[in-house]
Design an enzyme around this catalytic site. Structure first.
Site, PDB file in Angstrom:
ATOM      1  N   MET A 185      38.600  -0.628  13.019  1.00 50.44           N
ATOM      2  CA  MET A 185      38.620   0.574  13.819  1.00 50.44           C
ATOM      3  C   MET A 185      39.618   0.403  14.957  1.00 50.44           C
ATOM      4  O   MET A 185      40.684  -0.167  14.730  1.00 50.44           O
ATOM      5  CB  MET A 185      37.222   0.936  14.284  1.00 50.44           C
ATOM      6  CG  MET A 185      36.306   1.300  13.111  1.00 50.44           C
ATOM      7  SD  MET A 185      34.769   2.067  13.568  1.00 50.44           S
ATOM      8  CE  MET A 185      34.063   2.333  11.950  1.00 50.44           C
ATOM      9  N   CYS A 186      39.337   0.767  16.179  1.00 53.31           N
ATOM     10  CA  CYS A 186      40.352   0.842  17.225  1.00 53.31           C
ATOM     11  C   CYS A 186      39.820   0.239  18.519  1.00 53.31           C
ATOM     12  O   CYS A 186      38.660  -0.122  18.637  1.00 53.31           O
ATOM     13  CB  CYS A 186      40.760   2.295  17.474  1.00 53.31           C
ATOM     14  SG  CYS A 186      41.137   3.222  15.971  1.00 53.31           S
ATOM     15  N   ARG A 187      40.710   0.152  19.508  1.00 53.96           N
ATOM     16  CA  ARG A 187      40.376  -0.257  20.870  1.00 53.96           C
ATOM     17  C   ARG A 187      41.015   0.746  21.819  1.00 53.96           C
ATOM     18  O   ARG A 187      42.111   1.240  21.547  1.00 53.96           O
ATOM     19  CB  ARG A 187      40.912  -1.647  21.198  1.00 53.96           C
ATOM     20  CG  ARG A 187      40.505  -2.781  20.253  1.00 53.96           C
ATOM     21  CD  ARG A 187      39.094  -3.301  20.525  1.00 53.96           C
ATOM     22  NE  ARG A 187      38.080  -2.478  19.887  1.00 53.96           N
ATOM     23  CZ  ARG A 187      36.769  -2.623  20.044  1.00 53.96           C
ATOM     24  NH1 ARG A 187      36.322  -3.569  20.859  1.00 53.96           N
ATOM     25  NH2 ARG A 187      35.917  -1.847  19.432  1.00 53.96           N
TER      26      ARG A 187
ATOM     27  N   ILE B 191      44.884   1.782  20.848  1.00 55.23           N
ATOM     28  CA  ILE B 191      45.538   1.048  19.771  1.00 55.23           C
ATOM     29  C   ILE B 191      44.730   1.286  18.505  1.00 55.23           C
ATOM     30  O   ILE B 191      43.501   1.221  18.510  1.00 55.23           O
ATOM     31  CB  ILE B 191      45.666  -0.442  20.096  1.00 55.23           C
ATOM     32  CG1 ILE B 191      44.342  -1.029  20.584  1.00 55.23           C
ATOM     33  CG2 ILE B 191      46.771  -0.667  21.140  1.00 55.23           C
ATOM     34  CD1 ILE B 191      44.377  -2.532  20.845  1.00 55.23           C
TER      35      ILE B 191
ATOM     36  N   ASN C 288      37.221   5.968  18.900  1.00 47.54           N
ATOM     37  CA  ASN C 288      37.058   4.770  18.080  1.00 47.54           C
ATOM     38  C   ASN C 288      35.827   4.982  17.224  1.00 47.54           C
ATOM     39  O   ASN C 288      34.750   5.307  17.734  1.00 47.54           O
ATOM     40  CB  ASN C 288      36.873   3.528  18.957  1.00 47.54           C
ATOM     41  CG  ASN C 288      36.511   2.297  18.140  1.00 47.54           C
ATOM     42  OD1 ASN C 288      37.012   2.113  17.031  1.00 47.54           O
ATOM     43  ND2 ASN C 288      35.633   1.465  18.668  1.00 47.54           N
TER      44      ASN C 288
END
Length: 283
Positions: free
Chosen positions: A1-3, A93, A119
């Site tokens: 997934m994301c940050r 990101i 996210n």
């Protein structure tokens, strides 16, 4: 997934959070500790509100820079972060959950004065996408540029009244996603941490249908941090209104970070911040 991270407070250069901390967002793009993936290299973006209004009428619509390469090697991002100063910005990101790596799928997403980043994921999104997209208000639909569940969640929230009632709109969005998923027999429909801002306030949401949400933290009050760390020059420079919200802490400063409780959202605004229970509203 994301940050992701979101900042609100004394105007600072973007590099102060994107690059300088020991576990900065750029470091997390290669070495995430709390995400599903260690590497988040499927694009990035930053959206910021200007230190001074750009227009004569005092408008504060945000600027956005997004790219499809990994954040750690983008020279343009490094140059921009060294030069841009902002009192409120969102940075993200990306680690794709299946949709294409393209600029229009990078966060944050922008609509007028609003910024949104996410996210998580909508489970079995291809199966649900048509029913979800048909609910977006007709005047808003042409503004959707990409193919992600994240952007569609943003436009559903706008449809459900984000510009007038942010928590209520996000609760209605989440409830609608869960209702559509239930019709299709999809369990554990929604996983999300969401950051959203109108340029003066900042909201952060942590929720999942299964009540096992991705990590999210907020910074302790600057007053408390100064008492804990009286020798910190950074803490002396920023106002007591300053807050940071992050997917995972930017460093190991004791007492600096607090987890956002499960199924809750926080509001950062001038004068008084608050945390509230998040309850999806089914249609």
């Amino acid at each position: 997934m994301c940050r992701w991270l979101a900042y609100s407070g004394s105007p600072i250069m973007l590099e102060e959070l994107l690059y300088k901390p020991a576990h900065s967002l750029i470091d997390q793009s290669r070495h995430a500790r709390m995400g599903v993936e260690t590497t988040n290299g499927d694009g990035f973006g930053v959206g910021w509100y200007p230190d001074e209004p750009r227009d004569i009428d005092g408008a504060t619509d945000p600027a956005v820079f997004r790219a499809v390469g990994p954040a750690w090697s983008d020279r343009n991002l490094h140059e921009l972060a060294h030069c841009v100063r902002s009192p409120l910005f969102l940075a993200h990101i990306r680690a794709s959950t299946g949709t294409a790596v393209q600029q229009t799928n990078c966060h944050p997403f922008r609509y007028g004065q609003w910024l949104w980043m996410h996210n998580g994921a909508i489970h079995d999104f291809p199966k649900l996408k048509r029913d979800l997209a048909l609910e977006v208000a007709a005047p808003l639909y042409p503004s959707i540029e990409g193919s992600t569940d994240s952007e569609l969640m943003f436009y559903l929230a706008l449809t459900f009244g984000l510009r007038d009632d942010v928590p209520g709109a996000v609760e209605r969005m989440a409830g609608f996603v869960e209702a559509v998923a239930a019709r299709h027999g999809v369990p554990n429909a929604l996983q999300m941490t969401v950051g959203v801002s109108d340029g003066s306030r900042l909201w952060a949401f942590r929720y999942s249908t299964e009540r096992a949400s991705r990590s999210l933290f907020f910074s302790t009050s600057v007053h408390a941090l100064r008492a804990l760390h009286p020798d910190s020059t950074v803490l002396r420079r920023v106002s007591e209104e300053t807050r940071i919200i992050v997917s995972e802490p930017l460093g190991d400063l004791p007492g600096a970070w607090n987890p956002v409780p499960e199924s809750c959202y926080g509001l950062v605004q001038e004068g008084h911040d608050s945390i509230h229970v998040f309850r999806p509203v089914r249609p």
